[in-house]
Design a protein around this motif. Structure first.
Motif, mmCIF file in Angstrom:
data_model
loop_
_atom_site.group_PDB
_atom_site.id
_atom_site.type_symbol
_atom_site.label_atom_id
_atom_site.label_comp_id
_atom_site.label_asym_id
_atom_site.label_seq_id
_atom_site.Cartn_x
_atom_site.Cartn_y
_atom_site.Cartn_z
ATOM 1 N N MET A 1 7.127 15.225 4.636
ATOM 2 C CA MET A 1 7.353 15.330 3.198
ATOM 3 C C MET A 1 6.238 16.058 2.437
ATOM 4 S SD MET A 1 10.264 14.042 3.351
ATOM 5 C CE MET A 1 10.749 13.955 1.654
ATOM 6 N N THR A 2 5.045 16.147 3.012
ATOM 7 C CA THR A 2 3.962 16.796 2.269
ATOM 8 C C THR A 2 3.766 18.238 2.734
ATOM 9 O OG1 THR A 2 2.227 16.099 3.813
ATOM 10 C CG2 THR A 2 2.771 14.582 2.000
ATOM 11 N N PRO A 3 3.547 19.147 1.805
ATOM 12 C CA PRO A 3 3.285 20.538 2.179
ATOM 13 C C PRO A 3 2.064 20.663 3.094
ATOM 14 C CG PRO A 3 3.687 20.370 -0.185
ATOM 15 C CD PRO A 3 3.594 18.975 0.340
ATOM 16 N N GLU A 4 1.063 19.845 2.852
ATOM 17 C CA GLU A 4 -0.160 19.915 3.672
ATOM 18 C C GLU A 4 0.149 19.530 5.119
ATOM 19 O OE1 GLU A 4 -1.169 19.008 -0.570
ATOM 20 O OE2 GLU A 4 0.151 18.047 0.882
ATOM 21 N N GLY A 5 0.932 18.477 5.302
ATOM 22 C CA GLY A 5 1.313 18.053 6.647
ATOM 23 C C GLY A 5 2.129 19.106 7.363
ATOM 24 N N ARG A 6 3.083 19.712 6.647
ATOM 25 C CA ARG A 6 3.883 20.780 7.245
ATOM 26 C C ARG A 6 2.998 21.958 7.627
ATOM 27 N NH1 ARG A 6 7.430 19.094 3.134
ATOM 28 N NH2 ARG A 6 6.791 20.786 1.762
ATOM 29 N N ALA A 7 2.064 22.310 6.769
ATOM 30 C CA ALA A 7 1.195 23.451 7.043
ATOM 31 C C ALA A 7 0.383 23.237 8.324
ATOM 32 C CB ALA A 7 0.265 23.706 5.860
ATOM 33 N N VAL A 8 -0.154 22.049 8.506
ATOM 34 C CA VAL A 8 -0.942 21.753 9.706
ATOM 35 C C VAL A 8 -0.077 21.903 10.951
ATOM 36 C CG1 VAL A 8 -2.102 19.889 10.967
ATOM 37 C CG2 VAL A 8 -2.615 20.268 8.557
ATOM 38 N N LEU A 9 1.127 21.332 10.913
ATOM 39 C CA LEU A 9 2.006 21.400 12.077
ATOM 40 C C LEU A 9 2.516 22.811 12.336
ATOM 41 C CD1 LEU A 9 3.875 18.048 11.533
ATOM 42 C CD2 LEU A 9 2.390 18.632 13.464
ATOM 43 N N LEU A 10 2.825 23.549 11.290
ATOM 44 C CA LEU A 10 3.290 24.923 11.466
ATOM 45 C C LEU A 10 2.174 25.804 12.028
ATOM 46 C CD1 LEU A 10 5.426 25.349 8.240
ATOM 47 C CD2 LEU A 10 6.229 24.967 10.583
ATOM 48 N N GLU A 11 0.964 25.598 11.577
ATOM 49 C CA GLU A 11 -0.176 26.353 12.097
ATOM 50 C C GLU A 11 -0.390 26.059 13.583
ATOM 51 O OE1 GLU A 11 -4.921 26.384 11.389
ATOM 52 O OE2 GLU A 11 -3.670 26.545 9.593
ATOM 53 N N ALA A 12 -0.064 24.846 14.002
ATOM 54 C CA ALA A 12 -0.238 24.436 15.402
ATOM 55 C C ALA A 12 0.893 24.939 16.293
ATOM 56 C CB ALA A 12 -0.343 22.918 15.488
ATOM 57 N N GLY A 13 1.975 25.463 15.694
ATOM 58 C CA GLY A 13 3.049 26.018 16.501
ATOM 59 C C GLY A 13 4.405 25.365 16.333
ATOM 60 N N SER A 14 4.534 24.448 15.398
ATOM 61 C CA SER A 14 5.829 23.826 15.123
ATOM 62 C C SER A 14 6.697 24.799 14.339
ATOM 63 C CB SER A 14 5.633 22.545 14.302
ATOM 64 O OG SER A 14 4.914 21.592 15.030
ATOM 65 N N THR A 15 7.973 24.464 14.221
ATOM 66 C CA THR A 15 8.884 25.296 13.437
ATOM 67 C C THR A 15 9.473 24.470 12.304
ATOM 68 O OG1 THR A 15 10.731 24.780 14.919
ATOM 69 C CG2 THR A 15 9.484 26.784 15.389
ATOM 70 N N LEU A 16 9.787 25.154 11.229
ATOM 71 C CA LEU A 16 10.337 24.517 10.033
ATOM 72 C C LEU A 16 11.795 24.904 9.897
ATOM 73 C CD1 LEU A 16 9.770 22.915 7.392
ATOM 74 C CD2 LEU A 16 9.239 25.119 6.323
ATOM 75 N N GLU A 17 12.629 23.911 9.643
ATOM 76 C CA GLU A 17 14.036 24.144 9.343
ATOM 77 C C GLU A 17 14.316 23.563 7.973
ATOM 78 O OE1 GLU A 17 17.100 23.194 12.027
ATOM 79 O OE2 GLU A 17 16.033 23.973 13.760
ATOM 80 N N GLY A 18 14.909 24.359 7.142
ATOM 81 C CA GLY A 18 15.180 23.891 5.784
ATOM 82 C C GLY A 18 13.882 23.682 5.036
ATOM 83 N N GLU A 19 13.882 22.674 4.212
ATOM 84 C CA GLU A 19 12.733 22.435 3.336
ATOM 85 C C GLU A 19 11.633 21.604 3.991
ATOM 86 O OE1 GLU A 19 12.353 20.340 -0.908
ATOM 87 O OE2 GLU A 19 13.912 21.881 -0.767
ATOM 88 N N ASP A 20 12.016 20.627 4.841
ATOM 89 C CA ASP A 20 10.990 19.722 5.344
ATOM 90 C C ASP A 20 11.195 19.215 6.772
ATOM 91 O OD1 ASP A 20 13.108 18.033 4.937
ATOM 92 O OD2 ASP A 20 12.162 16.819 3.395
ATOM 93 N N LEU A 21 12.185 19.741 7.494
ATOM 94 C CA LEU A 21 12.420 19.308 8.867
ATOM 95 C C LEU A 21 11.543 20.121 9.812
ATOM 96 C CD1 LEU A 21 14.016 17.543 10.868
ATOM 97 C CD2 LEU A 21 15.634 19.441 11.048
#
Length: 69
Positions: free
Chosen positions: A33-53
């Motif tokens: 739910m937090t942009p900061e949390g998503r940013a950390v995971l995306l930087e590590a190699g995760s993928t984002l689907e939609g707004e917060d998945l």
């Protein structure tokens, strides 16, 4: 002083549970739910689907466990 332990699961059971949890994070994903949390995971190699998945590859989960105290 030793404390009694209760072992409910075998090592094989725990290995299967761990593998299943990594598979769920990678294939189903989790809402971050937090942009900061998503940013950390995306930087590590995760993928984002939609707004917060966020789908988290198993390697990220393994590295996180290895670095935990």
């Amino acid at each position: 002083m030793t404390h009694p332990t209760l072992d409910l699961y075998s090592d094989a059971d725990l290995d299967r549970l761990h593998a299943a949890s990594l598979r769920v994070l990678e294939e189903v994903g989790t809402r971050i739910m937090t942009p900061e949390g998503r940013a950390v995971l995306l930087e590590a190699g995760s993928t984002l689907e939609g707004e917060d998945l966020v789908r988290i590859p198993a390697g990220i989960g393994e590295r996180a466990l290895e670095s935990a105290p």
